[in-house]
Write a protein that holds these residues in place. Structure first.
Motif, PDB file in Angstrom:
ATOM      1  N   GLY A   1       0.776  -1.233   0.000  1.00 23.19           N
ATOM      2  CA  GLY A   1       0.000   0.000   0.000  1.00 23.19           C
ATOM      3  C   GLY A   1       0.803   1.275   0.000  1.00 23.19           C
ATOM      4  N   GLN A   2       2.101   1.180  -0.295  1.00 29.43           N
ATOM      5  CA  GLN A   2       2.948   2.363  -0.330  1.00 29.43           C
ATOM      6  C   GLN A   2       3.848   2.333  -1.561  1.00 29.43           C
ATOM      7  N   ILE A   3       4.214   3.505  -2.054  1.00 30.13           N
ATOM      8  CA  ILE A   3       5.192   3.595  -3.139  1.00 30.13           C
ATOM      9  C   ILE A   3       6.584   3.539  -2.526  1.00 30.13           C
ATOM     10  N   VAL A   4       7.366   2.569  -2.975  1.00 32.88           N
ATOM     11  CA  VAL A   4       8.694   2.372  -2.389  1.00 32.88           C
ATOM     12  C   VAL A   4       9.819   2.720  -3.356  1.00 32.88           C
ATOM     13  N   LEU A   5       9.477   2.905  -4.627  1.00 33.66           N
ATOM     14  CA  LEU A   5      10.510   3.194  -5.622  1.00 33.66           C
ATOM     15  C   LEU A   5       9.853   3.847  -6.827  1.00 33.66           C
ATOM     16  N   SER A   6      10.554   4.763  -7.473  1.00 33.45           N
ATOM     17  CA  SER A   6      10.039   5.389  -8.687  1.00 33.45           C
ATOM     18  C   SER A   6      11.197   5.788  -9.582  1.00 33.45           C
ATOM     19  N   GLY A   7      10.892   5.982 -10.842  1.00 37.76           N
ATOM     20  CA  GLY A   7      11.923   6.381 -11.793  1.00 37.76           C
ATOM     21  C   GLY A   7      11.422   6.226 -13.215  1.00 37.76           C
ATOM     22  N   THR A   8      12.292   6.443 -14.164  1.00 39.10           N
ATOM     23  CA  THR A   8      11.908   6.202 -15.549  1.00 39.10           C
ATOM     24  C   THR A   8      11.801   4.703 -15.785  1.00 39.10           C
ATOM     25  N   GLY A   9      11.141   4.336 -16.865  1.00 35.99           N
ATOM     26  CA  GLY A   9      11.047   2.914 -17.192  1.00 35.99           C
ATOM     27  C   GLY A   9      12.417   2.290 -17.330  1.00 35.99           C
ATOM     28  N   LYS A  10      13.330   3.004 -17.977  1.00 35.27           N
ATOM     29  CA  LYS A  10      14.685   2.488 -18.179  1.00 35.27           C
ATOM     30  C   LYS A  10      15.422   2.330 -16.859  1.00 35.27           C
TER      31      LYS A  10
END
Length: 236
Positions: A212-221
């Motif tokens: 239920g939490q966002i733990v990582l983000s970034g571009t697809g690459k």
């Protein structure tokens, strides 16, 4: 410019936090993917954005407007369409009738007729089966119908929940090619997918959801190259 902004979204099921402070955005023209394991909260996010389940906190801003408390039908009229997990075509209706149902926000009958003909041109199999009951179509054909039905309202934002689920590898490739085509034609895409490899390849950006939490983000690459993502979702 952000077309969709989700800020500090909270959803609880019987005192259990299904979503805990989820924040993300989708910029106009992007493909953004939410990836995560079963039960991570991906579908709950989609249902919350679409007004299908109540929110316990947070806001949803679409095209500069606060739609947090909008009912589902008003959200659809605002310009968001969803293809739900499991496709959910109207199984007792024909292919043609399903497409007409998707155009319920449109008032120009000639334009609707043209849109349906365009669907048949893009997906000849649907044209061949336009009078066939949708429940008798194959899984791949139902997915094409569900995606086409969603586009009949000319949404600015298309939400796709597990579009490759239950499909053969060949059809999975076809579905992801279709998603990319939709985006190239101007539709912004928010994609929820367990097939992290395929989805990250076509995504501008992505978010990883756990518990239920966002733990990582970034571009697809960036995420497809991440050791953490490889280990958890790509079999690396």
């Amino acid at each position: 410019m952000a077309l969709l902004e989700v800020n500090s979204l909270e959803v609880y099921y019987v005192f259990i936090g299904a979503l805990r402070g989820v924040s993300f955005n989708v910029n106009e023209g992007e493909i953004v993917t939410l990836i995560g394991a079963n039960g991570a909260g991906k579908t709950t996010i989609m249902k919350s954005v679409m007004g299908l389940i109540p929110k316990n906190g947070g806001t949803v801003i679409y095209d500069g407007k606060d739609i947090t408390k909008f009912p589902c039908h008003k959200i659809a009229k605002a310009g968001i369409s969803q293809v739900p997990e499991g496709r959910h075509v109207f199984k007792e209706l024909t292919v043609y009738e399903n497409l007409v149902m998707g155009a319920y926000t449109q008032n120009d009958k000639n334009a609707v007729k043209k849109d349906i003909e365009n669907v048949y041109t893009r997906f000849p199999r649907l044209g061949e089966r336009k009078n066939q009951i949708a429940g008798t179509l194959s899984g791949g054909e139902q997915q094409m119908l569900a995606m086409s039905r969603a586009l009949m309202s000319h949404p600015k934002l298309l939400i796709l929940d597990e579009p490759s689920m239950g499909l053969s590898p060949i059809l999975v490739d076809e579905v992801f090619n279709i998603i990319k085509d939709f985006n190239n034609e101007g539709t912004t895409i928010l994609l929820v997918e367990q097939n992290a490899g395929k989805s990250l390849v076509i995504s501008d950006r992505a978010y990883v959801i756990e518990n239920g939490q966002i733990v990582l983000s970034g571009t697809g690459k960036e995420l497809i190259s991440s050791d953490e993502v490889k280990k958890a979702y790509l079999g690396g």
